[in-house]
Design an enzyme around this catalytic site. Sequence first.
Site, mmCIF file in Angstrom:
data_model
loop_
_atom_site.group_PDB
_atom_site.id
_atom_site.type_symbol
_atom_site.label_atom_id
_atom_site.label_comp_id
_atom_site.label_asym_id
_atom_site.label_seq_id
_atom_site.Cartn_x
_atom_site.Cartn_y
_atom_site.Cartn_z
ATOM 1 N N TYR A 101 5.628 19.525 -17.380
ATOM 2 C CA TYR A 101 6.856 20.149 -17.884
ATOM 3 C C TYR A 101 6.614 20.904 -19.183
ATOM 4 O O TYR A 101 7.216 21.950 -19.430
ATOM 5 C CB TYR A 101 7.934 19.083 -18.082
ATOM 6 N N GLU A 197 -6.177 -7.558 -5.204
ATOM 7 C CA GLU A 197 -5.646 -6.246 -4.804
ATOM 8 C C GLU A 197 -4.125 -6.221 -4.905
ATOM 9 O O GLU A 197 -3.544 -5.305 -5.480
ATOM 10 C CB GLU A 197 -6.066 -5.922 -3.366
ATOM 11 N N ASP A 249 -7.551 -7.287 0.756
ATOM 12 C CA ASP A 249 -7.258 -7.421 2.180
ATOM 13 C C ASP A 249 -8.527 -7.167 2.972
ATOM 14 O O ASP A 249 -9.421 -6.447 2.516
ATOM 15 C CB ASP A 249 -6.221 -6.380 2.626
#
Lengths: 368, 675
Positions: A101, A197, A249
Amino acid sequence: MATKQKKMTTAVEKKLIGLADVVITAAERAKDPTIAIPIRALSNVSFNERKGLIEMGCKKQARSFFNVGMAKKFMQTMLVADALSELQRADLTTSLREIYYRTKHTIADSHENTFDTQDESDPVIEDLEVSLAALREELHVRAENSGSIVGPVVFGDDGDRVDCAKLGKGGYSVPSIVEPEYLEIRRCTADFVLLVEKGTQWNRLSEDKFWRRYNCVLLTGNGQPPRGVRRLARRLHEEHRLPVYVLVDNDPWGYYIYSVIKQGSINLAFESQRMAIPKAKFIGLSSADPERYELPRNVGIKLNEKDIARAKELMNYQWFQKPAWQAEIKRMLGSGLKYELDALANKDFQYLTKKYLPRKLKEKDWLD
Amino acid sequence: MAKKDSSVPSSSRSAVESVAEKKPAAALTQLVTAVEMGARQREISVSEFFTKNRHLLGFDNPRKALLTCVKEAVDNALDASEEAGILPDVTVQLEVVPTGGTTLPASQATRFRITVTDNGPGIVRQHIPRIFAKLLYGSKFHRMRMSRGQQGIGISAAGMYGQLTTGKPVQIISRTGPKAAAHYFEVQIDTKKNEPLVHENKQIAWDQPQGTQVTLEVEGKYQKGRASVDEWLEQTSIANPHVRLIYRTPEGETKEYPRTYHELPPSPREIKPHPYGIEFGMMLKMLQDTKGHSVSGFLSSDFCRISPQLADEICKAAKVSPNMKPRDLKGPVAETLYQTLQNTKIMAPPTNCISPIGEKAILSGLYKQIKGEFYTAVSRPPAVYRGYPFIIEAGLAYGHRPEDQTKPKQPAGPKAEGEGEDEHSELARVIRYANRVPLLYQQSSCSTFKAVLGTTWKHYGISQSRGALPGGPMVIFVHMASVWVPFTSESKEAIADYDEIQKEITLALRECGRRLGLFLRRRERAASEFRRRNIFELYIEEVVEACNRLKGGKLPKEKLKAQLQKIATSRTGGLKTDEALGKTGGGPEGLPDSIIVTAEGIEGAVEIAQQVEADAPKAAGAAVNDLSDKEQMAATNQGKKQKKEPAKPEKKAKNKPVSRKSAKSEKSPAPRGKK
């Protein structure tokens, strides 16, 4: 500390001002102003087996102003450099979006905006990081705080003493900038770091006070860990000699998260030196675990095409060439299933805390 | 008129048979005797069949029915005029017929009177009733000649539709020449017998020296937009720029499509069928009908491309005596002969039987009806599918007229994220023709449409999403001319997907695309030089400002700016480019049969454009006048440009039909249409 900070700022600012000098000198010699930017892609990355790190090669691309294809990029680079030096002078930190911006405006007498979307400004910032060899933190650009830590460690943050053993189950939110000037590790009595994780499993471990029982630091990055989390793990590893274990995982994305923590990522290869933990260990979830821990097949999820493609890609990476890893990935592909950490709850809500991790640690069952 | 193709009779025949075969279901106990059953069997007239199955002829709904009626009448008018060698002047008038004492607005009305008037040869009085009120009258089973009349069984079906929905007869006025009297007829069909019923037959005074006027009153629905009468007439005018078309809409508006091409298309020749294009059953029929006395004579006289020697060879190969009587050839022997015919290598059929529109005429038509900045047209050489010769023609109109482009330009202003991205969402429009007749329905199953989708327009600088039409302000014109256009269904709205046809269409489209690509690239090159300079200038300002701030505001800004600008000028070609920028990117060398419209004038096939401009102002509004003024100015200003070929003198164009007419005079007075 204040003087040190002052010195740092000037160093980065000097580099930024150097960009303006590139333009001025080139203009004086009637040459095309050009900045060399190292390429951030797999093609310019190599795995240093001795150091166990992904290192960036020396391929560079020239970004010159008087080239129709690059003129806009060049102009954008100068604008971002300007904004960054403004941050240096004012000693402020900001987000990527705010930079977008700040640098966005419509060029006089035209429809054209300097930037149309944030997707244009983000890579420019990374380009500057690499080409100026300045860290994002040094450029005063921060990412979002998206990591948590809990355990027997005491930080000094802006003069406040933060004892992560006394922050309940919520822990301390890891800031995106964890350089010694910003975050001091005052004391650490833990034996190891466990980097999880998923936030959900971190919550489970924190709630069960796993860290107290096994005297460890629990860290999470909610998915792919942000720089702050990676850097903090590295500092704990380096400064306090704590081994780092990674719990993810059992899927290709989990494997990749582990590899990023251990060797560094392709895109941020230039940060490997500072971020990677070559001695990190993969504690789980391994593709051997479902059998060893008797997880029923029905809590697995079928690998989809993307998973399979990604897994095959991983097998080709230099840093996954160890036979144990090839076997690990092959086993997952062979079973055709992936398992989430959460699936352990199938046996017991506290299975992770009470059975799985204790047994893993006891058997030293991890991959390197 | 009403060129009837063989598919209609064949489909009707089979339908009639199937109706005839519908015997009462076999009951367990015999309720009726064979004699009684036999008494119930009776012939079904074609007209009765079509009364029940009008959707087969394009009368499925009121809106389409209105279009089909107009189409049949206009097709007939054009075919007749062209065959007689007259440049057609056709007037189409649609009027709302008051129902229940009130006249509804056009959009709500359900009854319309269609009047189509032409300046054609007129019709001999004796033929009028049967032409307009007898189905399958003198259709052309074996006549292999290119004509529009492939849309069904012509005007009589339209008349029958009118009769069915409004009960009103067809009104015809016809005059065969200034010296002959004009005849007025009112006819209806006796649907049982398929015979005309003449209600009225008198001589009247008519202000036209020659021609035919047909008036139909039908139930219909008038709605503008896609697949409307308006669209059909507009597209007809594009593919037939030699026609002057006046259209009075039911809303009382008059639209004129001027004649911008003053030459008649060459008259197509009739050919004999080619052996590859014939089915076994058809051959059996030909064997019965032939005038040849021997099989070899039959082969060489009833087919094209079979010489007497070849005929003998074929007979020998098929083990058929060449001297056998054709009528005696039956069963397996005939089948062997058929197979041998199919397996023998025979030269492709002659292609002079097809009359393409021609590149110039297509350009003229497109330029007249579509406001663009680039036009091109391609006529492929003749090709053959299944023994039928055909020609594919394609055209393209691209872009907006320069004067239209300036309008939507807004003052420069800031744009928010996501703004200004949906400007190029417009997709190309495909206009399809078979034998000069626009096809409006079933676009997506048409071979032409598939070929357009299958062309990689990206190669030519046109955007295209996967499986979609190319994007951009573009009209794509595809025409198939053939003695036999293979339609996908009896409603005749889409061309079937033969490989040979698809290939030709693709080749034609690619050529158009290549030329468009050249044009776009050339324009782009000139524009990009300008833009390059422009972006550098834009960005220099930004870069200088950024450097200045980086240097803490202590920079001699003007000096740096001047230095950078100097580099910019030297890098973008300097003075040479300045000269080039004044130009628009060179003439149309390498772009045959194309028109380019720029703000300064027209380039390329200028004479065609000028002819259009010369003819147009009468009809079109102020916008066109503006344009022609501009072009006039441009023409005078720029002598160097290759243009200014004087418009063809009218006389020359007018002479042509006359000569053709005289050539044809031995045949005359040609009864219109149905032979």
